[in-house]
Design a protein around this motif. Structure first.
Motif, mmCIF file in Angstrom:
data_model
loop_
_atom_site.group_PDB
_atom_site.id
_atom_site.type_symbol
_atom_site.label_atom_id
_atom_site.label_comp_id
_atom_site.label_asym_id
_atom_site.label_seq_id
_atom_site.Cartn_x
_atom_site.Cartn_y
_atom_site.Cartn_z
ATOM 1 N N VAL A 1 0.840 -1.204 0.000
ATOM 2 C CA VAL A 1 0.000 0.000 0.000
ATOM 3 C C VAL A 1 0.872 1.251 0.000
ATOM 4 N N LYS A 2 1.917 1.250 0.815
ATOM 5 C CA LYS A 2 2.819 2.406 0.874
ATOM 6 C C LYS A 2 3.589 2.569 -0.436
ATOM 7 N N LEU A 3 4.029 1.454 -0.998
ATOM 8 C CA LEU A 3 4.762 1.522 -2.262
ATOM 9 C C LEU A 3 3.870 2.050 -3.385
ATOM 10 N N LEU A 4 2.623 1.618 -3.395
ATOM 11 C CA LEU A 4 1.689 2.109 -4.410
ATOM 12 C C LEU A 4 1.411 3.596 -4.227
ATOM 13 N N LEU A 5 1.348 4.035 -2.986
ATOM 14 C CA LEU A 5 1.131 5.460 -2.722
ATOM 15 C C LEU A 5 2.313 6.286 -3.235
#
Length: 239
Positions: free
Chosen positions: A177-181
């Motif tokens: 989720v953080k990487l996608l953000l």
């Protein structure tokens, strides 16, 4: 109400649920057959591409880096074709995975394939442009030759982040989720820099429009998969 002695037993009368089930089964088999046909085409493409890549490895006119990237792309298509074939066969046969089997959502798998093919495409494009075998206008050649560390940093860091997000999401890790953000934040920056700051010169206005539309579609896919990952996290499927 009197019973009709000539009426078939109630157990032999198809219910509405059974009718819907048979219709659903028909479309399931149809989807499986189409998927098998599509997977066969992908397998043929991968085999032809693999043979061509192997021939290019022993060719003096094509750099080994390009041949290796072609071989990697063919291998990825081979894996994709085999996986789609398995899905198609399972749909046709009606077999289901055991309840205890670790099922990964289909969108997670498709996103990993998407980012993997994108990464291979970018590496292949840079290799073939570096070799000089790709026809380019003088403006495009000047743009490519004048690219500096910032250009490479933005492009390849974005590619690596997408790939890392795809791998971690495939493994159902919460860090995805953080990487996608981060990729969502970086993507519009890269788009603005490429089209309006870096001196990018398309061969025609139509090519520029297509490039911008392609970038917007890519951002749309990232937004959709980011929202999907948030949903997976809320459901407790990401660890």
């Amino acid at each position: 109400m009197e019973n009709n002695p000539y009426a078939p037993p109630s157990s032999e009368i198809p219910t509405e649920e059974a009718k819907k089930s048979s219709v659903g089964r028909f479309f399931q088999v149809l989807a499986g057959v189409l998927l098998i046909i599509f997977s066969l085409l992908i397998l043929i493409i991968s085999i032809v591409g693999g043979v061509a890549a192997i021939n290019n490895l022993f060719s003096d006119s094509i750099p080994n880096g390009i041949a290796l990237s072609q071989l990697l792309g063919a291998a990825l298509f081979l894996v994709l074709g085999i996986w789609l074939m398995k899905v198609g066969i399972r749909l046709v046969s009606g077999k289901k995975k055991p309840e205890g089997a670790n099922r990964k959502p289909i969108w997670v798998k498709l996103f990993l394939i998407y980012v993997s093919m994108g990464a291979i495409g970018i590496v292949y494009s840079y290799l073939i442009m570096s070799s000089g075998s790709l026809p380019m206008t003088p403006e495009q050649r000047a743009y490519f030759d004048n690219q500096g560390m910032l250009d490479y940093l933005l492009i390849f860091s974005s590619t690596l982040l997408n790939l890392a997000a795809g791998i971690t999401l495939f493994r159902l890790r919460a860090i995805a989720v953080k990487l996608l953000l981060i990729t969502l934040i970086l993507s519009p920056i890269l788009m603005v820099y490429t089209f309006f700051i870096s001196g990018y010169s398309p061969a025609s206005p139509a090519e520029q429009i297509v490039s911008i539309i392609g970038s917007l579609v890519g951002m749309g896919i990232l937004i959709a998969i980011f929202v999907y990952s948030l949903n997976l996290k809320k459901q407790g499927k990401l660890t």
